[in-house]
Design a protein around this motif. Structure first.
Motif, short mmCIF file in Angstrom:
data_model
loop_
_atom_site.label_atom_id
_atom_site.label_comp_id
_atom_site.label_asym_id
_atom_site.label_seq_id
_atom_site.Cartn_x
_atom_site.Cartn_y
_atom_site.Cartn_z
N ARG A 1 59.25 37.93 39.74
CA ARG A 1 57.97 37.54 39.16
C ARG A 1 58.12 36.18 38.47
O ARG A 1 58.81 36.06 37.46
CB ARG A 1 57.49 38.60 38.17
CG ARG A 1 57.06 39.86 38.88
CD ARG A 1 57.01 41.07 37.98
NE ARG A 1 57.13 42.27 38.81
CZ ARG A 1 57.77 43.37 38.46
NH1 ARG A 1 58.37 43.44 37.29
NH2 ARG A 1 57.84 44.39 39.27
N PHE B 1 41.82 39.79 38.77
CA PHE B 1 42.25 40.97 38.00
C PHE B 1 41.58 40.95 36.62
O PHE B 1 42.06 40.28 35.70
CB PHE B 1 43.78 40.98 37.82
CG PHE B 1 44.55 41.34 39.05
CD1 PHE B 1 44.48 42.63 39.59
CD2 PHE B 1 45.35 40.40 39.68
CE1 PHE B 1 45.19 42.96 40.73
CE2 PHE B 1 46.06 40.72 40.82
CZ PHE B 1 45.98 42.00 41.35
N GLY C 1 53.98 45.44 35.50
CA GLY C 1 52.75 45.43 36.29
C GLY C 1 51.81 44.30 35.90
O GLY C 1 51.19 43.66 36.76
N GLN D 1 53.09 41.10 37.26
CA GLN D 1 52.83 40.97 38.70
C GLN D 1 51.37 40.64 38.96
O GLN D 1 51.04 39.88 39.87
CB GLN D 1 53.24 42.25 39.43
CG GLN D 1 53.33 42.13 40.94
CD GLN D 1 54.40 41.17 41.41
OE1 GLN D 1 54.40 39.98 41.10
NE2 GLN D 1 55.36 41.69 42.15
N MET D 2 50.46 41.21 38.15
CA MET D 2 49.05 40.84 38.26
C MET D 2 48.86 39.35 37.98
O MET D 2 48.10 38.66 38.68
CB MET D 2 48.20 41.66 37.28
CG MET D 2 47.95 43.08 37.72
SD MET D 2 46.83 43.91 36.55
CE MET D 2 46.83 45.56 37.24
N LEU E 1 50.24 37.35 40.99
CA LEU E 1 49.39 37.44 42.17
C LEU E 1 48.04 36.76 41.93
O LEU E 1 47.52 36.06 42.83
CB LEU E 1 49.20 38.91 42.55
CG LEU E 1 48.46 39.20 43.85
CD1 LEU E 1 49.13 38.52 45.03
CD2 LEU E 1 48.40 40.72 44.09
N LEU F 1 55.78 42.99 46.46
CA LEU F 1 54.88 43.08 45.31
C LEU F 1 55.11 44.35 44.50
O LEU F 1 54.87 44.39 43.30
CB LEU F 1 53.42 43.06 45.79
CG LEU F 1 52.87 41.77 46.38
CD1 LEU F 1 51.43 41.99 46.84
CD2 LEU F 1 52.95 40.63 45.38
N SER F 2 55.57 45.39 45.17
CA SER F 2 55.66 46.72 44.54
C SER F 2 56.94 46.96 43.77
O SER F 2 57.09 48.00 43.13
CB SER F 2 55.53 47.80 45.62
OG SER F 2 56.68 47.78 46.46
N LEU G 1 49.75 51.46 40.51
CA LEU G 1 49.67 50.02 40.31
C LEU G 1 49.91 49.28 41.64
O LEU G 1 49.23 48.29 41.94
CB LEU G 1 50.68 49.57 39.26
CG LEU G 1 50.61 48.12 38.80
CD1 LEU G 1 49.18 47.74 38.41
CD2 LEU G 1 51.53 47.91 37.62
N ARG H 1 46.77 49.29 43.52
CA ARG H 1 45.83 48.30 42.97
C ARG H 1 46.15 46.90 43.47
O ARG H 1 45.26 46.15 43.87
CB ARG H 1 45.92 48.35 41.43
CG ARG H 1 45.13 47.27 40.71
CD ARG H 1 43.69 47.69 40.50
NE ARG H 1 42.99 46.70 39.69
CZ ARG H 1 42.26 45.70 40.18
NH1 ARG H 1 42.12 45.56 41.48
NH2 ARG H 1 41.65 44.85 39.38
N LEU H 2 47.42 46.53 43.45
CA LEU H 2 47.83 45.21 43.91
C LEU H 2 47.52 45.01 45.39
O LEU H 2 46.97 43.98 45.80
CB LEU H 2 49.33 45.00 43.67
CG LEU H 2 49.80 44.94 42.21
CD1 LEU H 2 51.31 45.04 42.14
CD2 LEU H 2 49.32 43.66 41.52
N THR I 1 43.90 44.60 46.26
CA THR I 1 43.45 43.24 45.94
C THR I 1 43.83 42.28 47.06
O THR I 1 43.04 41.41 47.44
CB THR I 1 44.06 42.79 44.60
OG1 THR I 1 43.63 43.68 43.57
CG2 THR I 1 43.63 41.37 44.25
#
Length: 221
Positions: free
Chosen positions: A91, A117, A134, A137-138, A141, A157-158, A165, A168-169, A172
């Protein structure tokens, strides 16, 4: 949404690796506008090496990379200016800066990031190092998507995040591809969730593409 135009990014006969030693060989893949392409496989298969070579971070050992229909040897920074977004496995936030300052450094308006987000809105003054994994990462992204890239390359991403979460990512990412015709190449360890949002998939094993095709077809295999 499936791509109908020519590929945004493509490689032909690609060999890539480190210090002249190929980790991946004879690779052909492409990503078109508006489609999500999953790149999956076991650890060490060469997924990240492939992604970094397509991004311009690593030079090809052999073969060609095409970006927007033209053979390219451009650097990562230059490809970013030409419409490519990259989210790496680490990240890439400035831990000592606030969320708002992280966005400012990237030239992204806070309102644009919040549109991606909404969870980021109450965090703007918080130091990025105090965010959860998380939330970081939001931020990462959102920073990439808010710049409206034609092409988004995203690596794991995970990683280390809870399934809800991750969902959710990835939702998006799917929305971004569908609404903005962004082409996405997604390296992802959560295979089931990646297949849920992808249009096509390449399965890598030992530096080669072992299986490729539409998700429904590959899932059956």
């Amino acid at each position: 949404m499936t791509a109908t135009a020519g590929p945004l990014i493509e490689c032909r006969g690609l060999a890539a690796g480190y210090d002249g030693m190929a980790v991946v060989r004879d690779l052909d893949l492409h990503v078109g506008p508006g489609e999500i392409v999953g790149l999956i496989g076991p650890n060490g298969a060469g997924k990240t090496t492939t992604l970094l070579t397509l991004a311009g971070e690593l030079p090809p050992i052999a073969g060609e990379v095409w970006f927007n229909g033209v053979v390219t040897k451009a650097s990562l920074n230059r490809r970013a200016r030409q419409g490519m977004g990259l989210v790496t496995e680490e990240r890439s936030v400035f831990m000592r800066l606030s969320v708002a300052e992280n966005l400012r450094v990237a030239g992204v308006a806070p309102a644009a990031a919040v549109e991606v987000f909404p969870e980021l809105e109450p965090l703007m003054s918080r130091t990025a190092g105090l965010l959860s994994g998380g939330e970081q990462q939001m931020l990462t992204l959102a920073r990439a998507i808010a710049r409206n890239p034609e092409l988004l390359l995203a690596d794991e991403l995970s990683l280390g995040l809870a399934p809800l979460l991750v969902k959710r990512l990835l939702e998006t990412v799917r929305r971004t591809a569908t609404e903005h015709s962004t082409g996405v190449l997604l390296v992802e360890q959560h295979v089931r969730q990646a297949l849920a949002i992808a249009d096509r998939v390449y399965v890598m094993q030992r530096g080669h593409i072992a299986i490729a095709g539409p998700v429904d077809e590959v899932r059956g295999r």
